[in-house]
Design an enzyme around this catalytic site. Structure first.
Site, mmCIF file in Angstrom:
data_model
loop_
_atom_site.group_PDB
_atom_site.id
_atom_site.type_symbol
_atom_site.label_atom_id
_atom_site.label_comp_id
_atom_site.label_asym_id
_atom_site.label_seq_id
_atom_site.Cartn_x
_atom_site.Cartn_y
_atom_site.Cartn_z
ATOM 1 N NE ARG A 1 91.115 -92.250 12.592
ATOM 2 C CZ ARG A 1 92.234 -91.719 12.139
ATOM 3 N NH1 ARG A 1 92.797 -92.198 11.040
ATOM 4 N NH2 ARG A 1 92.807 -90.712 12.765
ATOM 5 C CG ASP B 1 97.082 -88.278 0.501
ATOM 6 O OD1 ASP B 1 97.814 -87.554 1.201
ATOM 7 O OD2 ASP B 1 96.424 -89.231 0.964
#
Length: 295
Positions: free
Chosen positions: A48, A149
């Protein structure tokens, strides 16, 4: 356990990535977002964050992490957190919660407030919105939903409210007709949430570890599902202690299927399957037995 020596670098990797780098990442994401990365996540972290190294033109993780630590307000911190945030979600995930929510809000006088604390790409808050619309039998129920979020990328997707039809496979044809507009032409295979549903939701960026949350409450319901599993127990307890004063006396807290809040807070008691209420709460709409029957 990771068996590589402290300064080992995997042969054939595009970027230098030692165990020391990995441990720095673990500490940095914990300090920044409260996320506890397991020791076995080394390959996930590499794959990632390697994208970020390519994007900023760096050749080693050490240099990249040095850059982050040298600039606490750098926009790259946002990209770093976004890269390491897992966003697994779907419409009406853990389906037993939604009939319980409908029973909870039905017949109440508005305005009602609901907080979805891990909105991800929007499937959960839109499922909440559909549920309250059905409970009140209108696309304009007396309900407002704040959906938050930590990941700004997923919030952008959520606000757009556009999904491929395969993401909507679990929805009935009636819900598809009532709550979505199917795309045509170059938008075929896609569907957009109806504007009426979108207007019920306000999306905001929020880090549960931040000292200040851009919300006020109190809420008739809080959804915090499959979030606590990424935090250690002290962090979980701290977040729950901040939830409690934001829940109305007869409000509900919805947790994920593998999460247990009872050992973290004396202020909560179990109402139904992974559904909690405050210990001081009086009777709310729907008895405990009714909610358990739905679970």
């Amino acid at each position: 356990m990771i068996s590589a020596p402290q300064n080992a670098v995997d042969a054939g990797k595009e970027f230098d990535f030692s165990l020391q780098d990995f441990n720095r990442v673990r500490k940095m994401i914990y300090d920044r977002a409260g996320i506890s990365l397991a020791e076995g996540k080394q390959q996930m972290v590499y794959s990632r964050l390697a994208r970020r190294l390519r994007a900023v033109g760096m050749r080693s993780f050490t240099d990249y992490l040095n850059r982050l630590e040298g600039s606490r307000e750098d926009d790259e911190w946002e990209a770093f957190v976004n890269a390491l945030t897992t966003n697994l979600t779907s419409f009406f995930r853990e389906e037993h919660h939604f009939p319980a929510l409908a029973q909870h809000v039905k017949g109440r006088n508005g305005p009602l407030e609901i907080w979805c604390s891990a909105a991800s790409t929007g499937e959960e808050p839109y499922s909440i919105a559909m549920t309250v619309c059905e409970a009140f039998n209108t696309l304009t129920p007396p309900v407002s939903i704040v959906a938050t979020d930590i990941d700004t990328n997923v919030l952008t997707t959520a606000e757009r409210g556009v999904y491929s039809l395969d993401k909507l496979e679990r929805l009935s044809q009636e819900r598809l007709r009532r709550f979505f507009l199917k795309g045509k032409g170059r938008h075929a295979g896609m569907a957009k949430v109806r504007p009426e549903l979108q207007r019920l939701i306000t999306f905001k960026q929020l880090n549960l570890l931040s000292a200040h949350w851009p919300i006020s409450g109190p809420f008739d319901a809080i959804f915090c599902r499959n979030v606590m599993i990424y935090f250690d127990k002290p962090t979980q307890a701290k977040i729950l202690s901040r939830f409690v004063p934001l829940i109305k006396p007869d409000g509900l807290l919805f947790a994920g299927h593998s999460e247990n809040f009872l050992y973290l807070s004396d202020a909560l008691k179990l109402r139904g399957k992974t559904i909690y209420e405050l210990h001081r709460a009086g009777p709310a709409k729907g008895s405990a037995s009714e909610l358990k029957a739905m679970a």
